[in-house]
Structures are given as structure tokens and as C-alpha cells.
Scaffold this active site. Structure first.
Site, PDB file in Angstrom:
ATOM      1  N   ASP A 176       0.830  -1.200   0.000  1.00  0.00           N
ATOM      2  CA  ASP A 176       0.000   0.000   0.000  1.00  0.00           C
ATOM      3  C   ASP A 176       0.866   1.252   0.000  1.00  0.00           C
ATOM      4  OD1 ASP A 176      -0.870  -0.771   3.388  1.00  0.00           O
ATOM      5  OD2 ASP A 176       0.695   0.605   2.705  1.00  0.00           O
ATOM      6  N   ASP A 197       1.335   5.381   0.931  1.00  0.00           N
ATOM      7  CA  ASP A 197       0.948   6.575   1.673  1.00  0.00           C
ATOM      8  C   ASP A 197       1.600   7.770   0.997  1.00  0.00           C
ATOM      9  OD1 ASP A 197      -0.418   5.232   3.906  1.00  0.00           O
ATOM     10  OD2 ASP A 197       1.572   4.415   4.295  1.00  0.00           O
ATOM     11  N   ASP A 255       8.205   6.983  12.890  1.00  0.00           N
ATOM     12  CA  ASP A 255       8.782   6.070  13.876  1.00  0.00           C
ATOM     13  C   ASP A 255      10.235   5.664  13.579  1.00  0.00           C
ATOM     14  OD1 ASP A 255       7.809   4.553  11.766  1.00  0.00           O
ATOM     15  OD2 ASP A 255       6.513   3.270  12.973  1.00  0.00           O
TER      16      ASP A 255
HETATM   17  P1  ATP Z   1       3.428  -1.446   6.124  1.00  0.00           P
HETATM   18  O1  ATP Z   1       4.406  -1.845   5.085  1.00  0.00           O
HETATM   19  O2  ATP Z   1       3.107  -2.528   7.040  1.00  0.00           O
HETATM   20  O3  ATP Z   1       2.231  -0.711   5.590  1.00  0.00           O
HETATM   21  P2  ATP Z   1       4.221   1.160   7.008  1.00  0.00           P
HETATM   22  O4  ATP Z   1       5.576   1.616   7.483  1.00  0.00           O
HETATM   23  O5  ATP Z   1       3.777   1.709   5.708  1.00  0.00           O
HETATM   24  O6  ATP Z   1       4.236  -0.401   7.028  1.00  0.00           O
HETATM   25  P3  ATP Z   1       1.835   2.277   8.051  1.00  0.00           P
HETATM   26  O7  ATP Z   1       1.092   1.880   9.267  1.00  0.00           O
HETATM   27  O8  ATP Z   1       1.211   2.100   6.726  1.00  0.00           O
HETATM   28  O9  ATP Z   1       3.217   1.522   8.127  1.00  0.00           O
HETATM   29  O10 ATP Z   1       2.246   3.789   8.257  1.00  0.00           O
HETATM   30  C1  ATP Z   1       2.822   4.592   7.228  1.00  0.00           C
HETATM   31  C2  ATP Z   1       3.917   5.475   7.793  1.00  0.00           C
HETATM   32  O11 ATP Z   1       3.361   6.368   8.765  1.00  0.00           O
HETATM   33  C3  ATP Z   1       5.027   4.736   8.534  1.00  0.00           C
HETATM   34  O12 ATP Z   1       6.006   4.259   7.656  1.00  0.00           O
HETATM   35  C4  ATP Z   1       5.544   5.814   9.462  1.00  0.00           C
HETATM   36  O13 ATP Z   1       6.365   6.726   8.787  1.00  0.00           O
HETATM   37  C5  ATP Z   1       4.273   6.546   9.845  1.00  0.00           C
HETATM   38  N1  ATP Z   1       3.650   5.964  11.061  1.00  0.00           N
HETATM   39  C6  ATP Z   1       2.605   5.107  11.130  1.00  0.00           C
HETATM   40  N2  ATP Z   1       2.293   4.811  12.389  1.00  0.00           N
HETATM   41  C7  ATP Z   1       3.150   5.502  13.158  1.00  0.00           C
HETATM   42  C8  ATP Z   1       3.329   5.660  14.548  1.00  0.00           C
HETATM   43  N3  ATP Z   1       2.545   5.003  15.407  1.00  0.00           N
HETATM   44  N4  ATP Z   1       4.302   6.481  14.973  1.00  0.00           N
HETATM   45  C9  ATP Z   1       5.079   7.163  14.104  1.00  0.00           C
HETATM   46  N5  ATP Z   1       4.969   7.067  12.783  1.00  0.00           N
HETATM   47  C10 ATP Z   1       4.014   6.257  12.298  1.00  0.00           C
HETATM   48 MG    MG Z   2       1.893   1.426   4.780  1.00  0.00          MG
END
Ligand code: ATP
Ligand code: MG
Length: 492
Positions: free
Chosen positions: A76, A78, A176
């Protein structure tokens, strides 16, 4: 011009707030980062372009950039922008502002099961807890007060509202892990990095930005995220940096204040994103095997029992093959031992089989799923999977015909298949049902006749095969439902 060039090479110093290091803006060209632009989803590209054409900054951000750098196709996307949620919404036909704690925009493409959501978040400002509104005491009062607040924290530092917009460097610092805090502009193909994310990615280090203890306190869910990324990236050799890993176990207690629904969702992300077994291994390694969420404790406890292990393996395999998985299926597997125990006890007390099973299920829900009681659909689906199990023993009359037409037949059958895999029932029973579900009506009658004429239960599958292959009919459309299988022909 020269100043800009030097900044590109050395990085531009960021804005400063006392005591916070916002890093340096480093722009890394495609020749260095090597991201394959064809891995960027068309729709994410469209969102970035639309925002940029509207005069805003926009980048692919977060896990998608991390995965792109690793040469993986992100599941996915963002997007981060300096446009406010209202400004984002105004640019797209189907865009919805969601979330209260953390307002973002969902831009939706396509419809039905095939729809795709691109999450667009506005750059968040540096979080200065001293300036934030402090929320204490009675939760009911807090909730109504919260509605009008942009930035609020509770007495332990947990962020309750996070809707103050700011510049990109502050947004990066709010993310994070360093590898999750990079921005990629698919137009110019520049990667923007403030915290050495690319270096950490190259060295396979998962490092929390800033002081890990403070960051876990701000949002304890980051504890679970650390486990998830360590698990997901462990096959590539990634490790949690020691300062990031060390406080995890001691800070576990902070999760008690996090809403149960958020914990439940994070548990499902651990278990249903293709890294269930690796996540359990990480939980054990990091001393987090107990205390994140009651149901997760049960999963970890039972991860080595043949049935639960088979279910976890099956889930990982299915996600790896991009097949759908359902939480109800996995949780039904995890709690099956309790259901069976209560059922056996009641049978021993001469309760008839179906009421005995019903009662046992009620008891298990009360004991184990009380905290997700709002999830009626989940519980109903689990119940259906369990209640179908004794019906698989009835292979005469009209029962098999009606069973196979049930909307959740595929999930119930997959469950039976797993039971057969661990020798809880005969493999031939599962084979019979597989043939029955694929056969046309005449062949189904034949299969039923075969059961009638069989003297020794357990040899049915072989006997059926030795006669003639039942005529296949086209798979019933209901079998594409949200079971753990969702496919017409089981490949277990
Ligand atoms: P995945 O590949 O599982 O989707 P992801 O890193 O994209 O992992 P997401 O939950 O989709 O995780 O979140 C997108 C981004 O938003 C993260 O990469 C991070 O930069 C930020 N993020 C999400 N949740 C948090 C949090 N609890 N604290 C700080 N930053 C966060
Ligand atoms: Mg993500």
C-alpha cells in the site's frame, strides 16, 4: 544556485526546536538510491501529481519508500503533503477525511473488492508536549474535551490528538523508524531523507528516530510496530538497533492505556500480513510474549501446537500468494482447543452434540473474546466455522447438499482440511468434501451412495477415486467469500 547545490550534497539544516534534532534534508538522486519507478502504483502517482499540480508539495512516504528501496513492490501507498486535509479533499472526486486522533484523507480509486485507497497525510508539526493540552482524569470528560483540541497528550505523554500541521522536517521527525521516514518524489525521482534512513536501510538497521523511550511513551503502539517490522524484515537480515530494542519489554505496561480496538488491529497486522510465525519468534526473542493483548498471548502460547502452527503457516503462505485471509478463520483455529474441550465435557455429561457445541462456544466467547464484543460479524463467522464441523460427519441425505451451499462453506471446509492435516479427522473425509463441493449433482449422489455402501469409514476417498472422477461443475460463486480460502478449489 551554488548554495542549493551544496545543500543537496551536504544536506540543509532544518528548523530547530530546543533539544530536538530534525536532521538535515538530504536529497538523494535516482542514480544513488536506485528505486525502480515502475514499482510505484499508478494511483499513488496520480495522487502525487494532482497535489503537485495544485501547487502543493507531495511525496510517497513511509513503508512504501522503505519497500521501494529494498526492491519490493509495496502493498500500500501513503502520500505526505503540505496541503491540509480539506485542501486534499477538494482536489479529488472520491476523498474522505477520516480519523480524529490523527486526521488523514483517504483517496479512493475503483469500487467493491477491487477498490484501492491511497492514504494522504498532512505534514505534522513537531510535537512539543509542554505546549500541548494536558488531558487528565475521567475519560468521559476527556473525550468531549478532546473533540475541540488539535494537540493533546495524557499525563504519561501519550498523544491523544495530533492535528497540528508543520514543515516536512518536523513531519519526518514525527515518524517512527528512520527507514520509515523517507520521502520519494516519483516525478523528479529524488529521495528526501532527514535521519539517515537510506544508510540504515543499506546496513539493515531498524532504528527509532529520537529517544526510543520517549517515542514509545508518546505512542505505545510503536512497541508492536517494532515487532512487526523486525519480523517482516528479518528474512532480509534487518535487526532492531539495540537502543531501540532494549526498552521494549520494560515499557509494555504502557499498552494498557491504548484503546482495545487499536490493539486488536495491531495484533491482526502481526498475524495476517504474511509474517505471523516470524512475529511470534520476535515476540519471544524480545520478551514480549505476554502482555500486549490477551488473545495474542493465547496465540503465542499455542503457536507450537500442531493445529495453531498449521493455521499460522497456512496464513503466511496464503498472504505470500496474495490470497485473502480472514481474522475469523485464524482466531477460530486459535480458540478451537477451548471449544473442543468444553464440547467434550458436555458430551460426557450427555448433552446432545449441537447444544453442547453451542454452549461451549458461548463459554469461549465470554472467556476470550469479551473485549472484542463489538465485533459481532467476527464472532458470527467464527461460530459458523465451528458449528459446521460436526455437520461434516453427516454425509447422507440432503445434509451435504445444503451444507455446501452455505455462504461460509469454504471457511468451514478449510478448517476441516487443517484438522485433517494434524490428524484430528481422516484426510479422506476432507477429500470427500472437496470432491463433493466440486462435483455436479449426479456425481454428488454417487458420492453419497459411496458413503452408504462403505463399511470401513476412512477408506472413502480412495474408493471414490478408484471409481471414476466425479464430474466437475463450475465452482459455486459463494466460495469466493471472505473465508480463509476464498477460492473455489482448495489447495491445502
Ligand atoms: P506497512 O508496510 O506494514 O504498511 P508502514 O511503514 O507503511 O508499514 P503504516 O502503518 O502504513 O506503516 O504507516 C505509514 C507510515 O506512517 C510509517 O512508515 C511511518 O512513517 C508513519 N507511522 C505510522 N504509524 C506511526 C506511529 N505510530 N508512529 C510514528 N509514525 C508512524
Ligand atoms: Mg503502509
Amino acid at each position: 544556485m551554488i548554495k542549493k547545490f551544496i545543500q543537496k550534497i551536504l544536506g540543509k539544516p532544518s528548523s530547530s526546536h530546543a533539544g530536538t534534532d530534525f536532521g538535515k534534508r538530504v536529497e538523494i538522486p535516482a542514480s544513488v538510491h536506485g528505486i525502480d519507478p515502475s514499482l510505484v502504483d499508478e494511483r499513488a502517482l496520480n495522487v502525487v501529481r494532482t497535489l503537485q499540480d495544485g501547487g502543493y508539495e507531495a511525496y510517497v512516504v513511509g513503508g512504501a519508500v522503505r519497500d521501494l528501496l529494498l526492491g519490493l513492490r509495496p502493498k500500500d501507498f501513503d502520500v505526505a503533503t503540505d496541503a491540509t486535509p480539506e485542501e486534499v479533499k477538494a482536489l479529488f472526486r472520491r476523498a474522505f477525511i477520516i480519523g480524529r486522533r490523527f486526521r488523514i484523507v483517504h483517496v479512493v480509486y475503483g469500487r467493491g473488492r477491487e477498490h484501492e485507497v491511497i492514504e494522504v497525510s498532512t505534514f505534522r508539526a513537531h510535537l512539543d508536549n509542554r505546549a500541548a493540552e494536558q488531558v487528565k482524569g475521567n475519560e468521559r470528560t476527556s473525550k468531549s474535551e478532546l473533540a475541540g483540541m488539535k494537540h493533546a497528550v495524557d499525563s504519561s505523554g501519550r498523544v491523544l490528538r495530533d492535528n497540528v500541521w508543520g514543515p516536512q522536517d518536523e513531519d519526518a521527525t514525527r515518524r517512527d523508524f528512520t527507514v520509515n521516514a523517507m520521502y520519494y518524489d516519483p516525478e523528479s525521482q529524488y529521495l528526501v531523507d532527514y535521519h539517515g534512513g537510506m544508510k540504515d536501510s543499506n546496513q539493515k538497521i531498524l532504528r527509532m528516530i529520537g529517544d526510543p523511550v520517549a517515542r514509545y511513551r508518546e505512542d505505545p503502539v510503536r512497541i508492536i510496530r517494532a515487532v512487526r517490522f523486525a519480523a517482516k524484515l528479518s528474512p532480509l537480515g534487518f535487526k532492531l538497533e539495540s537502543k531501540t530494542a532494549k526498552p521494549l519489554a520494560t515499557m509494555l505496561g504502557l499498552l494498557a492505556d491504548v484503546p482495545q480496538s487499536r490493539l486488536f488491529d495491531e495484533m491482526l497486522k502481526l498475524l495476517q500480513t504474511g509474517h505471523a510465525l516470524a512475529s511470534i519468534e520476535q515476540l519471544q526473542k524480545l520478551g514480549l510474549q505476554k502482555g500486549i493483548y490477551p488473545l495474542l498471548d493465547v496465540v503465542v502460547e499455542r503457536a507450537d501446537t500442531p493445529f495453531v502452527k498449521a493455521a499460522l503457516l497456512d496464513t503466511d503462505r496464503r498472504v505470500g500468494e496474495s490470497k485473502p485471509v480472514a481474522p475469523s478463520f485464524l482466531l477460530a483455529c486459535v480458540l478451537w482447543a477451548d471449544v473442543k474441550l468444553g464440547w467434550d465435557q458436555r458430551l460426557a455429561n450427555r448433552t446432545p452434540p449441537f447444544p453442547a457445541l453451542q454452549e461451549s462456544i458461548d463459554e469461549v466467547f465470554d472467556a476470550r473474546i469479551g473485549d472484542v464484543s463489538g465485533r459481532g460479524k467476527l464472532a458470527a463467522d467464527m461460530r459458523e466455522i465451528w458449528m459446521m464441523q460436526p455437520r461434516f460427519d453427516k454425509r447422507i441425505g440432503s445434509t451435504p447438499f445444503s451444507l455446501v451451499e452455505q455462504a461460509r462453506f469454504r471457511a468451514g471446509f478449510d478448517f476441516l482440511r487443517l484438522r485433517a492435516e494434524v490428524s484430528e479427522v481422516e484426510v479422506t473425509l476432507a477429500d470427500w468434501w472437496q470432491e463433493f463441493s466440486m462435483a455436479d449433482d449426479a456425481a454428488r449422489e454417487d458420492l453419497i451412495q459411496l458413503v452408504k455402501s462403505e463399511k470401513t469409514p476412512g477408506s472413502l476417498g480412495g474408493a471414490a477415486k478408484s471409481r471414476r472422477a466425479p464430474r466437475r461443475r463450475k465452482p459455486a460463486s459463494h466460495s469466493a467469500g471472505a473465508s480463509n480460502s476464498g477460492e473455489p478449489s482448495s489447495d491445502h
